[in-house]
Write a protein that holds these residues in place. Structure first.
Motif, PDB file in Angstrom:
ATOM      1  N   ASP A 280      53.256  40.614  39.664  1.00 33.59           N
ATOM      2  CA  ASP A 280      52.303  39.584  39.243  1.00 33.59           C
ATOM      3  C   ASP A 280      50.913  40.015  39.694  1.00 33.59           C
ATOM      4  OD1 ASP A 280      51.238  37.213  38.288  1.00 33.59           O
ATOM      5  OD2 ASP A 280      51.862  36.031  40.027  1.00 33.59           O
TER       6      ASP A 280
ATOM      7  N   GLN B 228      42.906  47.433  42.354  1.00 29.54           N
ATOM      8  CA  GLN B 228      42.742  46.893  41.000  1.00 29.54           C
ATOM      9  C   GLN B 228      43.920  47.205  40.094  1.00 29.54           C
ATOM     10  OE1 GLN B 228      38.979  48.385  39.559  1.00 29.54           O
ATOM     11  NE2 GLN B 228      37.802  46.971  40.824  1.00 29.54           N
TER      12      GLN B 228
ATOM     13  N   GLN C 112      42.866  41.940  43.859  1.00 31.63           N
ATOM     14  CA  GLN C 112      41.957  41.089  43.099  1.00 31.63           C
ATOM     15  C   GLN C 112      42.387  39.626  43.066  1.00 31.63           C
ATOM     16  OE1 GLN C 112      41.848  43.302  39.304  1.00 31.63           O
ATOM     17  NE2 GLN C 112      39.698  43.715  39.729  1.00 31.63           N
ATOM     18  N   VAL C 113      43.589  39.322  43.496  1.00 24.24           N
ATOM     19  CA  VAL C 113      44.040  37.931  43.448  1.00 24.24           C
ATOM     20  C   VAL C 113      43.161  37.072  44.348  1.00 24.24           C
ATOM     21  CG1 VAL C 113      46.418  38.564  42.896  1.00 24.24           C
ATOM     22  CG2 VAL C 113      45.749  38.236  45.274  1.00 24.24           C
ATOM     23  N   SER C 114      43.078  35.801  44.046  1.00 27.37           N
ATOM     24  CA  SER C 114      42.187  34.903  44.775  1.00 27.37           C
ATOM     25  C   SER C 114      42.759  34.523  46.139  1.00 27.37           C
ATOM     26  CB  SER C 114      41.937  33.636  43.962  1.00 27.37           C
ATOM     27  OG  SER C 114      43.117  32.852  43.890  1.00 27.37           O
TER      28      SER C 114
ATOM     29  N   LYS D 258      49.412  34.837  38.782  1.00 23.41           N
ATOM     30  CA  LYS D 258      49.480  33.752  37.805  1.00 23.41           C
ATOM     31  C   LYS D 258      50.748  32.912  37.890  1.00 23.41           C
ATOM     32  CE  LYS D 258      46.592  36.080  34.364  1.00 23.41           C
ATOM     33  NZ  LYS D 258      46.494  36.539  32.958  1.00 23.41           N
TER      34      LYS D 258
ATOM     35  N   THR E 277      47.798  42.758  43.176  1.00 23.46           N
ATOM     36  CA  THR E 277      46.646  43.606  43.467  1.00 23.46           C
ATOM     37  C   THR E 277      45.708  42.823  44.382  1.00 23.46           C
ATOM     38  OG1 THR E 277      45.361  42.826  41.563  1.00 23.46           O
ATOM     39  CG2 THR E 277      46.799  44.759  41.224  1.00 23.46           C
TER      40      THR E 277
ATOM     41  N   HIS F  65      47.856  39.784  38.892  1.00 23.63           N
ATOM     42  CA  HIS F  65      46.674  38.925  38.948  1.00 23.63           C
ATOM     43  C   HIS F  65      46.956  37.538  39.515  1.00 23.63           C
ATOM     44  CE1 HIS F  65      44.672  42.077  36.762  1.00 23.63           C
ATOM     45  NE2 HIS F  65      45.590  42.031  35.820  1.00 23.63           N
TER      46      HIS F  65
END
Length: 226
Positions: free
Chosen positions: A88, A134, A112-114, A92, A110, A90
Protein backbone atom coordinates in the motif's frame (compact mmCIF):
# COMPACT_ATOMS: atom_id res chain seq x y z
CA UNK A 1 17.35 -13.30 5.31
CA UNK A 2 14.86 -12.98 2.45
CA UNK A 3 11.88 -15.32 2.60
CA UNK A 4 11.41 -17.82 -0.19
CA UNK A 5 8.79 -16.34 -2.54
CA UNK A 6 6.24 -18.60 -4.23
CA UNK A 7 3.83 -16.94 -6.64
CA UNK A 8 0.57 -18.85 -6.15
CA UNK A 9 -2.21 -17.96 -8.59
CA UNK A 10 -5.32 -19.28 -10.31
CA UNK A 11 -5.69 -18.36 -13.96
CA UNK A 12 -7.87 -19.07 -16.96
CA UNK A 13 -6.44 -21.20 -19.75
CA UNK A 14 -5.38 -17.98 -21.50
CA UNK A 15 -3.58 -16.68 -18.43
CA UNK A 16 -6.14 -14.14 -17.13
CA UNK A 17 -6.72 -13.71 -13.41
CA UNK A 18 -10.02 -11.83 -12.89
CA UNK A 19 -12.16 -14.68 -11.58
CA UNK A 20 -15.36 -12.62 -11.61
CA UNK A 21 -15.33 -12.76 -15.42
CA UNK A 22 -15.58 -16.53 -15.52
CA UNK A 23 -19.36 -16.88 -15.23
CA UNK A 24 -20.56 -18.78 -12.18
CA UNK A 25 -18.25 -18.13 -9.23
CA UNK A 26 -15.27 -20.48 -9.59
CA UNK A 27 -14.67 -22.96 -6.79
CA UNK A 28 -11.56 -21.61 -5.07
CA UNK A 29 -11.30 -24.47 -2.56
CA UNK A 30 -8.47 -26.01 -4.58
CA UNK A 31 -6.61 -22.70 -4.48
CA UNK A 32 -6.67 -22.68 -0.68
CA UNK A 33 -5.95 -26.41 -0.43
CA UNK A 34 -2.87 -26.23 -2.64
CA UNK A 35 -1.67 -23.04 -0.95
CA UNK A 36 -1.70 -24.81 2.41
CA UNK A 37 0.79 -27.41 1.16
CA UNK A 38 3.56 -24.78 1.17
CA UNK A 39 3.21 -24.13 4.93
CA UNK A 40 3.98 -20.46 4.31
CA UNK A 41 4.14 -18.02 7.19
CA UNK A 42 2.84 -15.08 5.12
CA UNK A 43 0.95 -14.09 2.00
CA UNK A 44 1.33 -10.85 0.08
CA UNK A 45 -0.90 -8.98 -2.34
CA UNK A 46 -1.32 -5.49 -3.75
CA UNK A 47 -3.63 -2.69 -2.64
CA UNK A 48 -6.30 -3.27 -5.30
CA UNK A 49 -6.56 -6.99 -4.53
CA UNK A 50 -6.60 -6.34 -0.78
CA UNK A 51 -9.25 -3.63 -1.11
CA UNK A 52 -11.49 -5.72 -3.34
CA UNK A 53 -11.24 -9.04 -1.54
CA UNK A 54 -10.59 -8.16 2.11
CA UNK A 55 -11.12 -4.55 3.24
CA UNK A 56 -14.16 -3.87 1.01
CA UNK A 57 -13.10 -0.29 0.33
CA UNK A 58 -13.00 0.81 3.98
CA UNK A 59 -11.77 4.41 4.27
CA UNK A 60 -9.04 5.17 6.85
CA UNK A 61 -10.25 7.21 9.83
CA UNK A 62 -7.54 9.89 9.91
CA UNK A 63 -7.04 12.31 12.81
CA UNK A 64 -4.67 15.30 13.04
CA UNK A 65 -1.32 14.62 14.72
CA UNK A 66 0.66 17.05 16.83
CA UNK A 67 4.13 16.06 15.59
CA UNK A 68 5.57 14.20 12.59
CA UNK A 69 6.12 10.48 13.05
CA UNK A 70 9.52 9.00 12.20
CA UNK A 71 9.82 7.05 8.94
CA UNK A 72 10.99 3.93 10.72
CA UNK A 73 9.47 0.46 10.63
CA UNK A 74 6.82 -0.32 13.24
CA UNK A 75 6.11 -3.78 14.64
CA UNK A 76 2.86 -3.74 16.57
CA UNK A 77 2.30 -5.99 19.55
CA UNK A 78 0.95 -9.31 18.31
CA UNK A 79 1.01 -13.03 19.02
CA UNK A 80 0.60 -14.15 15.41
CA UNK A 81 2.52 -16.90 13.68
CA UNK A 82 1.25 -15.96 10.20
CA UNK A 83 1.01 -12.64 8.38
CA UNK A 84 -1.01 -10.84 5.71
CA UNK A 85 1.27 -8.40 3.89
CA UNK A 86 -0.44 -5.55 2.03
CA UNK A 87 1.49 -3.46 -0.49
CA UNK A 88 0.00 0.00 0.00
CA UNK A 89 2.64 2.46 -1.20
CA UNK A 90 0.56 5.61 -0.69
CA UNK A 91 -1.41 4.63 2.42
CA UNK A 92 -4.98 4.23 1.16
CA UNK A 93 -6.26 1.05 2.81
CA UNK A 94 -8.57 1.12 5.81
CA UNK A 95 -8.47 -1.61 8.45
CA UNK A 96 -11.18 -2.73 10.87
CA UNK A 97 -8.57 -4.65 12.84
CA UNK A 98 -4.94 -5.70 12.67
CA UNK A 99 -5.87 -9.24 11.60
CA UNK A 100 -7.32 -11.05 8.62
CA UNK A 101 -8.58 -14.23 10.25
CA UNK A 102 -5.53 -15.22 12.33
CA UNK A 103 -2.99 -13.42 10.11
CA UNK A 104 -1.47 -10.22 11.50
CA UNK A 105 -1.54 -7.37 8.96
CA UNK A 106 1.73 -5.79 7.83
CA UNK A 107 1.49 -2.76 5.52
CA UNK A 108 4.26 -2.02 3.01
CA UNK A 109 4.58 1.75 2.55
CA UNK A 110 6.73 4.44 0.99
CA UNK A 111 7.96 7.37 3.07
CA UNK A 112 5.48 9.62 1.25
CA UNK A 113 2.54 8.43 3.34
CA UNK A 114 1.07 11.01 5.69
CA UNK A 115 1.75 11.28 9.40
CA UNK A 116 -1.99 10.95 9.94
CA UNK A 117 -2.01 7.59 8.16
CA UNK A 118 0.93 6.26 10.18
CA UNK A 119 -0.84 7.29 13.38
CA UNK A 120 -3.97 5.53 12.13
CA UNK A 121 -2.09 2.25 11.54
CA UNK A 122 -0.61 2.46 15.03
CA UNK A 123 -4.06 2.98 16.56
CA UNK A 124 -5.37 -0.04 14.68
CA UNK A 125 -2.40 -2.14 15.77
CA UNK A 126 -1.23 -2.71 12.18
CA UNK A 127 2.52 -3.22 11.66
CA UNK A 128 4.26 -1.46 8.79
CA UNK A 129 7.58 -1.39 6.96
CA UNK A 130 8.98 1.20 4.60
CA UNK A 131 10.13 0.01 1.20
CA UNK A 132 11.63 3.27 -0.08
CA UNK A 133 11.32 7.04 -0.13
CA UNK A 134 9.14 7.34 -3.24
CA UNK A 135 9.30 3.96 -5.00
CA UNK A 136 9.19 0.50 -3.48
CA UNK A 137 12.36 -1.58 -3.45
CA UNK A 138 10.96 -5.08 -3.10
CA UNK A 139 14.34 -6.63 -2.29
CA UNK A 140 14.51 -4.28 0.70
CA UNK A 141 10.91 -5.11 1.62
CA UNK A 142 11.62 -8.85 1.64
CA UNK A 143 14.77 -8.34 3.72
CA UNK A 144 12.75 -6.43 6.32
CA UNK A 145 9.93 -8.98 6.39
CA UNK A 146 12.46 -11.73 7.01
CA UNK A 147 14.26 -9.77 9.73
CA UNK A 148 11.28 -8.35 11.63
CA UNK A 149 8.87 -11.29 11.42
CA UNK A 150 9.25 -15.10 11.51
CA UNK A 151 8.65 -15.41 7.78
CA UNK A 152 10.62 -18.03 5.86
CA UNK A 153 8.18 -18.70 3.02
CA UNK A 154 5.87 -16.09 1.50
CA UNK A 155 3.05 -16.65 -0.99
CA UNK A 156 2.82 -13.90 -3.62
CA UNK A 157 -0.86 -13.70 -4.59
CA UNK A 158 -1.21 -10.78 -7.02
CA UNK A 159 -2.32 -8.73 -8.72
CA UNK A 160 -0.55 -9.03 -12.01
CA UNK A 161 1.50 -5.82 -11.75
CA UNK A 162 2.80 -6.73 -8.30
CA UNK A 163 3.69 -10.24 -9.49
CA UNK A 164 5.41 -8.76 -12.53
CA UNK A 165 7.43 -6.32 -10.44
CA UNK A 166 8.83 -9.06 -8.20
CA UNK A 167 9.52 -11.35 -11.15
CA UNK A 168 11.35 -8.57 -13.00
CA UNK A 169 13.43 -7.91 -9.89
CA UNK A 170 14.44 -11.59 -9.73
CA UNK A 171 12.68 -12.14 -6.40
CA UNK A 172 10.28 -14.99 -7.31
CA UNK A 173 11.63 -18.48 -6.58
CA UNK A 174 8.72 -20.63 -7.70
CA UNK A 175 5.43 -20.38 -9.60
CA UNK A 176 2.43 -22.40 -8.44
CA UNK A 177 -0.34 -22.02 -11.01
CA UNK A 178 -3.82 -23.49 -11.02
CA UNK A 179 -5.18 -23.58 -14.58
CA UNK A 180 -8.96 -23.22 -14.37
CA UNK A 181 -10.81 -24.80 -17.35
CA UNK A 182 -12.18 -21.61 -18.87
CA UNK A 183 -11.02 -19.17 -21.56
CA UNK A 184 -11.43 -15.54 -20.50
CA UNK A 185 -10.75 -13.93 -23.87
CA UNK A 186 -10.62 -10.31 -22.68
CA UNK A 187 -7.49 -8.53 -23.86
CA UNK A 188 -7.93 -5.93 -21.11
CA UNK A 189 -8.03 -8.49 -18.31
CA UNK A 190 -4.65 -8.70 -16.52
CA UNK A 191 -2.43 -11.75 -16.72
CA UNK A 192 -0.41 -13.48 -14.00
CA UNK A 193 2.64 -11.30 -14.65
CA UNK A 194 2.26 -7.72 -15.92
CA UNK A 195 5.33 -5.56 -16.52
CA UNK A 196 3.90 -2.56 -18.37
CA UNK A 197 5.76 -0.75 -21.12
CA UNK A 198 9.26 -1.56 -19.81
CA UNK A 199 9.35 -5.34 -19.40
CA UNK A 200 12.47 -7.14 -18.33
CA UNK A 201 14.07 -9.93 -20.36
CA UNK A 202 12.15 -13.19 -20.83
CA UNK A 203 12.22 -15.44 -17.78
CA UNK A 204 12.69 -19.18 -18.17
CA UNK A 205 10.86 -21.68 -15.93
CA UNK A 206 11.60 -25.34 -15.14
CA UNK A 207 8.60 -27.61 -14.66
CA UNK A 208 8.63 -29.30 -11.25
CA UNK A 209 5.28 -31.09 -11.29
CA UNK A 210 1.87 -31.30 -12.99
CA UNK A 211 -1.16 -32.63 -11.15
CA UNK A 212 -4.83 -32.89 -12.10
CA UNK A 213 -7.10 -31.56 -9.37
CA UNK A 214 -10.90 -31.81 -8.92
CA UNK A 215 -13.06 -29.71 -11.22
CA UNK A 216 -10.79 -30.06 -14.23
CA UNK A 217 -8.09 -27.86 -12.65
CA UNK A 218 -4.48 -28.50 -13.60
CA UNK A 219 -1.91 -27.57 -10.94
CA UNK A 220 1.47 -26.71 -12.40
CA UNK A 221 4.57 -25.95 -10.36
CA UNK A 222 7.64 -24.33 -11.84
CA UNK A 223 11.05 -23.35 -10.56
CA UNK A 224 11.98 -19.89 -11.75
CA UNK A 225 15.09 -20.10 -13.91
CA UNK A 226 16.02 -22.95 -16.22
Amino acid sequence: MKPRVICHMMSSLDGRIILSRWGAKPNTKEYETTAATFAAQAWLCGRVTMEKDFTEGLTPDLHPVAEPLPRTDFVAEHNAESFAVAVDAHGKLGWESAYIDEDHVVAVLTEQVSNEYLAYLRRQGVSYVFGGAQELDFALVLDKLGELFPIQTLLLEGGGHLNGSLLKAGLVDELSMLHYPVVDGAATSPTIFEQGEAPGPPVQFKLLSAEQRPGGILWLRYQVGA
